[in-house]
Scaffold this motif. Structure first.
Motif, short mmCIF file in Angstrom:
data_model
loop_
_atom_site.label_atom_id
_atom_site.label_comp_id
_atom_site.label_asym_id
_atom_site.label_seq_id
_atom_site.Cartn_x
_atom_site.Cartn_y
_atom_site.Cartn_z
N ASP A 1 8.32 -4.95 0.24
CA ASP A 1 7.32 -5.11 -0.82
C ASP A 1 7.52 -4.09 -1.93
OD1 ASP A 1 5.49 -7.19 0.45
OD2 ASP A 1 5.55 -5.68 2.03
N LYS B 1 2.38 -4.38 4.97
CA LYS B 1 3.32 -4.24 3.88
C LYS B 1 4.40 -3.25 4.30
CE LYS B 1 0.10 -5.28 0.12
NZ LYS B 1 -0.51 -4.80 -1.15
N VAL B 2 5.62 -3.46 3.83
CA VAL B 2 6.72 -2.57 4.20
C VAL B 2 7.45 -2.12 2.94
CG1 VAL B 2 7.05 -3.54 6.51
CG2 VAL B 2 8.28 -4.53 4.57
N MET C 1 10.66 -7.02 10.56
CA MET C 1 10.06 -8.34 10.67
C MET C 1 8.79 -8.30 11.52
SD MET C 1 11.82 -10.19 8.74
CE MET C 1 10.82 -11.63 9.13
N CYS D 1 6.70 -5.81 11.72
CA CYS D 1 5.66 -5.27 10.85
C CYS D 1 5.14 -6.34 9.89
CB CYS D 1 6.20 -4.09 10.05
SG CYS D 1 6.58 -2.61 11.01
N LYS D 2 6.06 -7.10 9.28
CA LYS D 2 5.65 -8.13 8.32
C LYS D 2 4.86 -9.23 9.02
CE LYS D 2 8.71 -9.43 5.21
NZ LYS D 2 8.12 -9.01 3.93
N ASN D 3 5.29 -9.61 10.21
CA ASN D 3 4.58 -10.65 10.94
C ASN D 3 3.18 -10.21 11.36
OD1 ASN D 3 6.76 -12.36 10.74
ND2 ASN D 3 7.59 -11.85 12.76
N LEU E 1 13.21 -8.27 1.61
CA LEU E 1 12.39 -8.00 2.79
C LEU E 1 11.23 -7.06 2.47
CD1 LEU E 1 14.92 -7.35 5.72
CD2 LEU E 1 13.30 -9.26 5.53
#
Length: 259
Positions: free
Chosen positions: A213, A186-187, A178, A180-182, A211
């Motif tokens: 990509d 891209k994950v 989360m 990383c996404k915030n 969660l």
């Protein structure tokens, strides 16, 4: 005991600045090898992850320059541009390596072959065909069928060791994803396991497929670790240049680790 994934201060700055250290020459993917364990002293001195879904606040200090507000402007000693993070699954997101070895022991026990969990350690993380077939070769198992062994392995593993929400996710894994996404990254999951195991592990760890990509597994690839094929494909699926990708791994046989 499951180890906690605790990013260092430099990783927090990376997520905020989206830059990694410029280096020349350097391999396309930047693997980060996770330690097997963190001492209490190290964990206490390392900033913990924020609560789920909250953007990290990075405080400036005299020893660490404040991150650049521009995603394209690099400061001296800063990190080059980072656009995506690839996660290995077994041993990184999920505490699933030992359960996998136990399931493999069960498979060989049904064949009447005496093995131990330690026999599978050299083949861990290299895909189920080599994970099971490698031990079969070492033990001299005759008429060994890789496909039959894999099928039985998945049946045992899913039924006995990886039931949904059974808690095999490492503490801090969800928060790191989360974070990383915030930060706008891209994950993706890039694993040498077959997709059936990837999906089962994520469900057992309480990590929704939504969660990520992209999820890239071993099914469509002939060359698994240490070949970089899966990880290059994951970068391509994300639409991100490999020079802008960080890869989180826990084995020395992962791509570029031995270069």
């Amino acid at each position: 005991m499951a180890r906690q994934i605790v990013p260092s201060r430099s990783f927090h700055r990376l997520l905020t600045s989206r830059h990694y250290p410029l280096a020349s020459p350097a391999p396309p993917l930047r693997p980060i090898l996770l330690p097997k364990a963190l001492s209490r002293a190290t964990a206490a001195a390392t900033p913990q992850l924020p609560r789920r879904g909250r953007r990290p606040v990075v405080a400036a200090s005299a020893s660490a320059p404040a991150p650049s507000s521009s995603e394209t402007e690099a400061v001296p000693g800063a990190w080059g541009k980072v656009s995506a993070v690839l996660f290995d699954m077994d041993g990184v997101l999920c505490n699933s390596e030992e359960p996998s070895r136990c399931a493999a022991v069960d498979v060989f026990a049904e064949m009447g072959v005496d093995v131990t969990v330690d026999d599978f350690i050299p083949f861990t993380g290299t895909g189920e065909a080599n994970f099971l077939g490698g031990v079969a070769r070492v033990k001299g198992v005759k008429d060994f069928s890789t496909e039959s062994a894999k099928k039985r392995f998945f049946e045992i593993y899913l039924d006995k060791y990886a039931k949904p929400n059974s808690g095999i996710g490492f503490p801090g894994a969800l928060e790191l994803i989360m974070e990383c996404k915030n930060a706008g990254l891209k994950v993706a999951v890039a694993s040498s396991a077959d997709r059936v195991k990837v999906d089962a592990n994520l469900a057992a760890a309480g990590l929704p497929v939504s969660l990520f990509d992209a999820i890239v597994s071993a099914d469509a690839f002939e060359n698994l670790k240490p070949a970089p094929d899966i990880f290059l494909a994951a970068s391509k699926n994300l639409g991100v240049d490999t020079n802008e990708v960080i890869y989180l791994a826990n084995h020395m046989h992962n791509p570029f680790m031995t270069r």
